[in-house]
Design an enzyme around this catalytic site. Structure first.
Site, PDB file in Angstrom:
ATOM      1  N   HIS A 213       0.824  -1.206   0.000  1.00  0.00           N
ATOM      2  CA  HIS A 213       0.000   0.000   0.000  1.00  0.00           C
ATOM      3  C   HIS A 213       0.863   1.263   0.000  1.00  0.00           C
ATOM      4  O   HIS A 213       1.560   1.551   0.977  1.00  0.00           O
ATOM      5  CB  HIS A 213      -0.900  -0.018   1.237  1.00  0.00           C
ATOM      6  CG  HIS A 213      -1.889   1.085   1.302  1.00  0.00           C
ATOM      7  ND1 HIS A 213      -2.104   1.817   2.443  1.00  0.00           N
ATOM      8  CD2 HIS A 213      -2.752   1.578   0.372  1.00  0.00           C
ATOM      9  CE1 HIS A 213      -3.053   2.712   2.228  1.00  0.00           C
ATOM     10  NE2 HIS A 213      -3.463   2.587   0.980  1.00  0.00           N
TER      11      HIS A 213
ATOM     12  N   HIS B 142      -0.682  10.514  -2.917  1.00  0.00           N
ATOM     13  CA  HIS B 142      -2.068  10.190  -2.585  1.00  0.00           C
ATOM     14  C   HIS B 142      -2.952  11.418  -2.442  1.00  0.00           C
ATOM     15  O   HIS B 142      -4.041  11.490  -3.010  1.00  0.00           O
ATOM     16  CB  HIS B 142      -2.121   9.381  -1.285  1.00  0.00           C
ATOM     17  CG  HIS B 142      -3.512   9.066  -0.838  1.00  0.00           C
ATOM     18  ND1 HIS B 142      -4.245   9.905  -0.004  1.00  0.00           N
ATOM     19  CD2 HIS B 142      -4.328   8.029  -1.123  1.00  0.00           C
ATOM     20  CE1 HIS B 142      -5.441   9.380   0.201  1.00  0.00           C
ATOM     21  NE2 HIS B 142      -5.526   8.250  -0.458  1.00  0.00           N
TER      22      HIS B 142
END
Length: 258
Positions: free
Chosen positions: A16, A62
């Site tokens: 991740h 992100h």
């Protein structure tokens, strides 16, 4: 025909935003160092996120702005590549999508298209690497735009793809209504469901959902799972992939279970 992204055994471990080891000093997620650490740990899959800079470069970040990562409130879209490289230089280094794809040729990437402006540039960038890219987005429109761009610029195989939020909602409704034909229609053109185990009080992942997806040839990946015992329970339940911040623990847990 199964997309090449899905070659190999399950469960798949998706690092991740790369991997930030617990003892890492000053390295942040989605940095060059985090991608390299995931690769060094043995991750065959890396999950990351795509934004576009003010001068048109796709970068792995992100958030829509830089507040959390570097304490700069500006949106990524208002910052140039050179500025981002300077801001990220002491915390693991900036990495562009092109650098990730070319610098880690044995890694499969799971890429979340974060903005409408990023869709076509991401599709163009991944087109030559489509066999090892899965395109995702909470927005089905964004992921389809990226897929279309990849098809236009690549001309060969398209990237794999996972369902957006609206598609997932249709699948959940169809599963609860016991209507397999609605599930198949909702999952047309989708290779994976990437979902949380729960959304607030609502349980998203269920044995019935896993079975319905598998009947359609669609994998189920769960995010974000960091506890090895929890990982083992999900694998026993039948999930095909785990998105995790603890790539090291996940790879060991999977190896132990085989």
């Amino acid at each position: 025909m199964t997309h090449p992204w899905f070659a190999g055994r399950t469960p798949r471990i998706l690092a991740h935003r790369g991997f930030v080891p617990p003892d890492a000093d000053g390295i942040v997620e989605n940095s060059f160092a985090a991608i390299a650490a995931a690769h060094a740990a043995g991750a065959g899959y890396i999950e990351s996120d795509c934004h576009v800079t003010a001068d048109g470069h796709v970068v792995l970040l992100h958030d829509a702005d830089l507040s959390r990562v570097v304490g700069d409130p500006r949106p990524v879209a208002q910052v140039t590549l050179a500025e981002l490289e300077r801001l990220m230089s002491g915390i693991g280094g900036l990495i562009t999508l092109r650098q990730a794809l070319e610098g880690f040729p044995d890694v499969r990437f799971n890429l979340d298209v974060k903005t409408e402006a990023a869709a076509v540039p991401v599709g163009r960038a991944v087109a030559p690497h489509a066999e090892r890219v899965l395109l995702a987005s909470f927005s089905d429109a964004r992921r389809r735009a990226a897929l279309d761009a990849a098809g236009h610029f690549g001309g060969g195989i398209r990237p794999a793809t996972s369902a957006g939020t609206a598609t997932i909602a249709r699948v959940l409704t169809a599963v609860r209504a016991h209507t397999p034909w609605m599930v198949r229609r909702a999952l047309a053109g989708v290779d994976a469901l990437q979902i949380p185990e729960r959304r607030g009080p609502v349980r998203v992942l269920t044995p019935r959902l896993i079975d319905a997806a598998h009947r359609c040839g669609v994998e189920v990946h769960v995010w974000t799972v960091n506890d090895p015992l929890h990982m083992a329970r999900l694998v026993e339940l039948g999930v095909d992939g785990l998105v995790t911040d603890r790539t090291d623990l996940a790879l060991r847990a999977v190896a132990k279970g085989r």
